[in-house]
Design a protein around this motif. Structure first.
Motif, mmCIF file in Angstrom:
data_model
loop_
_atom_site.group_PDB
_atom_site.id
_atom_site.type_symbol
_atom_site.label_atom_id
_atom_site.label_comp_id
_atom_site.label_asym_id
_atom_site.label_seq_id
_atom_site.Cartn_x
_atom_site.Cartn_y
_atom_site.Cartn_z
ATOM 1 N N GLY B 52 27.337 7.114 42.103
ATOM 2 C CA GLY B 52 27.783 8.064 41.100
ATOM 3 C C GLY B 52 26.682 8.407 40.120
ATOM 4 O O GLY B 52 25.764 7.610 39.890
ATOM 5 N N SER B 53 26.759 9.598 39.531
ATOM 6 C CA SER B 53 25.880 9.949 38.412
ATOM 7 C C SER B 53 26.333 9.188 37.170
ATOM 8 O O SER B 53 27.384 8.573 37.150
ATOM 9 N N GLY B 74 26.550 11.417 43.544
ATOM 10 C CA GLY B 74 27.953 11.758 43.331
ATOM 11 C C GLY B 74 28.171 12.368 41.962
ATOM 12 O O GLY B 74 27.247 12.482 41.157
ATOM 13 N N ASN B 75 29.404 12.755 41.699
ATOM 14 C CA ASN B 75 29.740 13.167 40.347
ATOM 15 C C ASN B 75 29.707 11.949 39.427
ATOM 16 O O ASN B 75 29.402 10.840 39.869
ATOM 17 N N ALA B 78 31.374 8.612 40.325
ATOM 18 C CA ALA B 78 32.119 8.855 41.562
ATOM 19 C C ALA B 78 31.151 8.818 42.735
ATOM 20 O O ALA B 78 30.013 9.290 42.639
ATOM 21 N N ASP B 108 32.044 4.105 47.246
ATOM 22 C CA ASP B 108 30.742 4.235 47.905
ATOM 23 C C ASP B 108 30.806 3.688 49.331
ATOM 24 O O ASP B 108 30.271 4.289 50.259
#
Lengths: 329, 329
Positions: B52-53, B74-75, B78, B108
């Motif tokens: 995720g970021s 990812g977002n 996320a 993930d």
């Protein structure tokens, strides 16, 4: 603000112990003062920087090959003592002289100047370049009165590379002075840092307020305003910066987006996106972009944008190899 | 919490634009997905990381020579989509296979595994090492259920060096698996980060409270307690870490003190001082110490301590050259 510290009066000493434990392979600590110098010194002009603690990784983080040879460390937000500066300079001087580079704050000027006087009696030749990149802190016609913020990095980078190349003290000083003249920065504050000793914030801002141009210790900026979208904020800062620097189409710059502490890399890259768009639109060439936290004020929220206008000489020194704990090229 | 952003839904896309503008010389962006790979790929086993970021500079910051070849982004908090992972893997694969390395989180695992299945049909061979360094997140006998935190750095470093040396996919996977088995981390949370989209904090803690062992997204730790002096806090964390890792006199480790966002380098070095004292007292050798912000959670306050137990093989890979935007050796 919760801080992971022991006795607040011991933060600088304990930080230095931690730094030396991590970097004893490349650093030596000078006995009796809060000074750190490179372990392996060369026969060249030496570059010494320094200032108050609390802005880590500046200034110790740029002690290394192609950068600074030594650093004089003060207490939190306080200038290093003249004696500290003196001992650092004596240790790094190879006989070719020492260039002092530091941000233009009254306490630092006083103590570095006093050290320079004392060093004269010990046959250590010194010169000084005070970094004055913060465009908000005084009008252009009084550039020499401006404060130094993240632009320190550009000036130290150029100076270190010029010294490494074997230039004389006079020559290293001249090119470093040019790097300072060609460096323009502007900051914005979102939230204060905390002074470890008192637990007090460095300033206060309402929950929806920011201050354009505020200095890294909370010095007054140019406008207190409401929080705005990143693009609008970046536009306002860049407008001032481009006006002050008089950069025009065909010029070329290196860009530094410097986080002040708690502003995330995600935000800094969103700002960088807009800075690059604006420079592209103006036809100003971008040689390099560095997005990092070099000059912080504890967990202060905000950032600064610095532009270094490049000519062939400055570009060569900017691109030269450098290797310090928190700056590598 | 004030954030320098535009539309909260655009933070990842705009951050990526900013990243690519700064690093277009060494990175290429993959069209249509949030994936970044090295511009110059080599004929070797490829290492792909991601997640995720919101944890910057992980994971994009370790894409470079001797490290990861590509990253699937990812977002915020996320996992990257299977399609993103798939496209990144296809781009970096030279025919010698792709090793996935990422922190062990359900989302993930699901998406990287799905990508691995899809890649089978395209004749891209993959293996996976899930990083499970957080000692608080599951008991030792279920090490494979533990979460991955800053120890990602150690595993990616070793994997990247082994791939660079020309080892086979099987061999790179084996040594990376060993690096994960030999990596032990523990964190502490002081204050939450903020989710950019909602403006909500990732958790809540009282003004005088900390949580030992809390995960980087606010996952429960081992104890919520009062803020205590740095030395006492470090002692408690190290006691747990040494107990779990069963390190003893004569062993040798690399140390990572990782800041989570707003905890200052000053504090991290004060912690490092105590960590080194404890290791010295136990007779555990310190090969290297790295004090940095690699795995953050926005402006979360706190830090983690990671230890990588070294043998000759791991030491050689740890010491090998590496050059990425936020990790250089």
């Amino acid at each position: 603000m919760k801080k992971v510290i022991n006795n607040p009066g011991d933060v600088v000493e304990e930080m230095l112990e931690g730094i030396m434990r991590a970097h004893h392979g490349s650093f030596q600590k000078i006995d009796g003062v809060n000074g750190i110098v490179k372990k392996e010194l060369k026969d060249k002009v030496a570059v010494v920087t320094g200032g108050g603690s609390g802005h880590e990784p500046l200034f110790f983080g740029v002690v290394g090959d192609g950068l600074a040879d030594g650093v004089a460390i003060g207490n939190v937000f306080a200038a290093p003592t003249p004696n500290t500066v003196q001992e650092v300079a004596k240790t790094v001087d190879s006989g070719k002289g020492v260039l002092f580079i530091y941000g233009n704050y009254a306490g630092d000027v006083l103590n570095f100047d006093m050290a320079a006087e004392l060093l004269e009696f010990e046959d250590v030749q010194t010169t000084t370049v005070k970094v004055t990149d913060d465009v908000v802190s005084a009008p252009l016609e009084r550039k020499e009165d401006r404060r130094g913020i993240a632009g320190d990095i550009f000036v130290i980078k150029v100076a270190g590379a010029a010294a490494e190349k074997g230039l004389s003290l006079e020559e290293v000083t001249a090119v470093s002075q040019k790097a300072n003249e060609y460096t323009y920065s502007i900051g914005v504050a979102l939230s204060p840092g905390t002074i470890p000793d008192s637990g007090e914030p460095t300033f206060t801002l309402a929950d929806d307020e920011i201050e354009l141009g505020m200095g890294i210790h909370g010095e007054p900026g140019m406008e207190r305003t409401k929080l705005m979208p990143a693009d609008e904020l970046t536009n306002q800062l860049m407008e001032k910066l481009l006006d002050e620097s008089q950069l025009t189409s065909g010029d070329e710059v290196s860009v530094l987006i410097n986080g002040l502490g708690s502003t995330t890399l995600m935000e800094l890259f969103i700002v960088n996106r807009k800075v690059a768009q604006i420079l592209d639109e103006k036809g100003i060439g971008i040689h390099d972009i560095d997005v990092n936290n070099y000059c912080t004020t504890q967990e202060m929220g905000g950032f600064s944008i610095s532009l270094l206008k490049l000519d062939d000489e400055l570009k060569a020194y900017y691109d030269a190899p450098a290797n310090a704990p928190y700056y590598k090229k």
